[in-house]
Design a protein around this motif. Structure first.
Motif, PDB file in Angstrom:
ATOM      1  N   TYR A 182      -9.536   9.258  -6.294  1.00  0.00           N
ATOM      2  CA  TYR A 182      -9.131   8.036  -5.598  1.00  0.00           C
ATOM      3  C   TYR A 182      -7.720   7.601  -5.957  1.00  0.00           C
ATOM      4  O   TYR A 182      -7.318   6.476  -5.641  1.00  0.00           O
ATOM      5  N   GLN A 240       0.275   4.255  -2.727  1.00  0.00           N
ATOM      6  CA  GLN A 240      -0.080   5.608  -2.298  1.00  0.00           C
ATOM      7  C   GLN A 240       0.799   6.694  -2.908  1.00  0.00           C
ATOM      8  O   GLN A 240       0.413   7.859  -2.918  1.00  0.00           O
ATOM      9  N   THR A 241       1.966   6.320  -3.431  1.00  0.00           N
ATOM     10  CA  THR A 241       2.838   7.320  -4.067  1.00  0.00           C
ATOM     11  C   THR A 241       2.358   7.684  -5.466  1.00  0.00           C
ATOM     12  O   THR A 241       2.790   8.700  -6.026  1.00  0.00           O
ATOM     13  N   TRP A 295       0.827  -1.205   0.000  1.00  0.00           N
ATOM     14  CA  TRP A 295       0.000   0.000   0.000  1.00  0.00           C
ATOM     15  C   TRP A 295       0.861   1.255   0.000  1.00  0.00           C
ATOM     16  O   TRP A 295       0.496   2.276  -0.574  1.00  0.00           O
ATOM     17  N   GLU A 296       2.008   1.174   0.643  1.00  0.00           N
ATOM     18  CA  GLU A 296       2.913   2.321   0.661  1.00  0.00           C
ATOM     19  C   GLU A 296       3.349   2.694  -0.748  1.00  0.00           C
ATOM     20  O   GLU A 296       3.456   3.881  -1.087  1.00  0.00           O
ATOM     21  N   GLY A 303      -4.130   6.594  -5.725  1.00  0.00           N
ATOM     22  CA  GLY A 303      -3.352   6.132  -4.584  1.00  0.00           C
ATOM     23  C   GLY A 303      -4.184   5.542  -3.470  1.00  0.00           C
ATOM     24  O   GLY A 303      -3.675   5.290  -2.374  1.00  0.00           O
ATOM     25  N   GLN A 304      -5.475   5.279  -3.747  1.00  0.00           N
ATOM     26  CA  GLN A 304      -6.381   4.802  -2.706  1.00  0.00           C
ATOM     27  C   GLN A 304      -7.182   3.579  -3.180  1.00  0.00           C
ATOM     28  O   GLN A 304      -7.174   3.234  -4.353  1.00  0.00           O
ATOM     29  N   ALA A 343      -8.476   9.391   3.275  1.00  0.00           N
ATOM     30  CA  ALA A 343      -8.680   8.068   2.685  1.00  0.00           C
ATOM     31  C   ALA A 343      -9.468   7.146   3.622  1.00  0.00           C
ATOM     32  O   ALA A 343      -9.117   5.978   3.816  1.00  0.00           O
ATOM     33  N   ASN A 367      -0.184   9.164  -6.865  1.00  0.00           N
ATOM     34  CA  ASN A 367      -1.353  10.046  -6.697  1.00  0.00           C
ATOM     35  C   ASN A 367      -1.115  11.419  -7.307  1.00  0.00           C
ATOM     36  O   ASN A 367      -1.699  12.412  -6.877  1.00  0.00           O
TER      37      ASN A 367
END
Length: 434
Positions: free
Chosen positions: A58, A22-23, A18-19, A60-61, A340, A25
């Motif tokens: 949405y 999330q970048t 997930w890290e 990065g989510q 988020a 975006n």
């Protein structure tokens, strides 16, 4: 094969945390996650039928619940995603609240709550047409004295308010669950009967549903030129601007700039601006057909200036009706930056319900059940109250406030929340610029 396509091909079966997701975006680098699968929408978002903004919110989510909420035929739409697939997320933790929401949706499906009552919508459209006819014939039959003129304005303002709720149903595809049929009736109701751009409405309203009360993403809270709302916006505006509106008085000038002028001034300007900047010529044709209808029917009776005054008064009354109803569910609730949040808490923190009654249901177009509508935007509005007890159960289980208010209290809370936000701005402004 282009460089971007080659890169996607090389990462198509990759695993991501997930890290890492999330970048992605940024405006030129957008990934979303749907059911743990990762999709690169960087280029395709510009072609998204629902508009670039709604899907980009949405980036990065996890967009799983939003994807389900906005698409009537999920399986068909998923086929278009295959070319954008770049891998899957490996460290997803299943949250109980999401599992409960899926079970709730399954229960709603089994209860038949996504099936519309066709007669209900026929009667709603019919009563709108009847009200519009009464607005015209009361002048035609009884002349232009102040009593028939006032009745005409009241009938037409009610027409415009009620068709606003009906077009909302077609805009959400909650009547036919068929894009073609719902869009056709949407153009008839919001375009020809109401005089607005369907594309503009979809562009604005879908963003609101995707990220309700989220600063910089929900258009309904992009109001900081005139108002500050919530707890975060007043502080940010106070720190950033040395010159601005006297927001500590906003709970008073709201009565002048808000309900009276939203429709007859701001919305009229914005819908035409949208039409011309986006080159939506079909929308322009439908809107002009509305104005041609008004001119043809009313100028022979009222004259040019009389028709303009008549029209402005209608828009002003309609604007009051819409503003008080729409803001009662949102402005007093949480308004903040995007953190988020999961679908259920995000929607419920941003909305509240108004007590159910026959009048409240009619007056608000069933948007007194705002919590349920935001959770299930494609559920026909006449069924929203049926799912409410089960939504409340989930809220109690996960300690999420489920707020229900009397109608008049919800109106008072708009003014109180504006007052509190204005006071917060004032104290922060004085601390920063004194």
């Amino acid at each position: 094969m282009g460089r971007g396509e080659k890169a996607r091909e090389e990462t198509r079966d990759s695993e991501f945390t997930w890290e890492q997701v999330q970048t992605h975006n940024k405006s030129n680098d957008r990934w979303i996650v749907i059911e743990d699968e990762v999709y690169d929408i960087s280029q395709w978002s510009k072609k998204h039928p629902g508009g670039q903004a709604i899907i980009s919110h949405y980036a990065g989510q996890d967009a799983s619940n939003a994807f389900q909420a906005f698409h009537a035929d999920v399986d068909r739409v998923k086929k278009y995603l295959t070319t954008m697939h770049v891998g899957h997320v490996t460290d997803t933790k299943k949250r109980e609240i999401n599992e409960d929401f899926l079970k709730l949706k399954e229960r709603a499906t089994k209860m038949g709550l996504f099936k519309p009552n066709v007669l209900f919508f026929i009667l709603n459209v019919s009563h709108v047409v009847l009200l519009e006819a009464m607005a015209y014939f009361v002048l035609k039959w009884f002349g232009t004295g102040w009593i028939p003129w006032t009745l005409s304005v009241l009938f037409y303002a009610t027409t415009q308010s009620q068709v606003g709720w009906v077009q909302h149903d077609f805009g959400h595809l909650s009547v036919f669950h068929n894009t073609t049929m719902d869009h056709l009736l949407h153009y008839l109701t919001v375009g020809f009967i109401k005089g607005a751009s369907p594309h503009w409405w979809n562009h604005m309203h879908n963003q609101h549903h995707a990220k309700p009360n989220v600063i910089d993403k929900d258009p309904d809270v992009r109001v900081d030129k005139l108002f500050v709302v919530g707890k975060t916006m007043p502080v940010e505006v106070a720190k950033r601007r040395k010159k601005s509106m006297p927001f500590n008085w906003q709970h008073r000038y709201f009565f002048i700039l808000g309900p009276p002028l939203l429709f007859p001034v701001y919305f009229q300007f914005m819908l035409f601006r949208h039409i011309f900047t986006r080159k939506k010529w079909i929308d322009l044709a439908v809107v002009m057909a509305f104005f041609a209808k008004v001119i043809y029917l009313y100028v022979p009776i009222l004259g040019v200036w009389g028709t303009i005054v008549h029209y402005f008064c209608i828009r002003c009354l309609e604007s009051h009706w819409f503003t008080w109803v729409s803001q009662s569910n949102h402005i007093p609730m949480t308004i903040d930056k995007d953190i988020a949040e999961e679908w259920i808490p995000m929607q419920i923190h941003a909305t509240c319900d108004i007590e159910k009654s026959f009048f409240n249901d009619w007056f608000t177009g069933h948007l007194n059940h705002q919590i349920e509508h935001h959770l299930f935007p494609q559920m026909p509005r006449h069924n929203l109250y049926k799912i409410a007890p089960y939504v409340r159960e989930i809220c109690e289980k996960h300690n999420i406030p489920y707020v229900v208010k009397p109608l008049l209290q919800s109106f008072k809370d708009i003014v109180q929340s504006l007052k509190h936000s204005g006071e917060l701005w004032y104290s922060t402004y004085n601390a920063c610029h004194s």
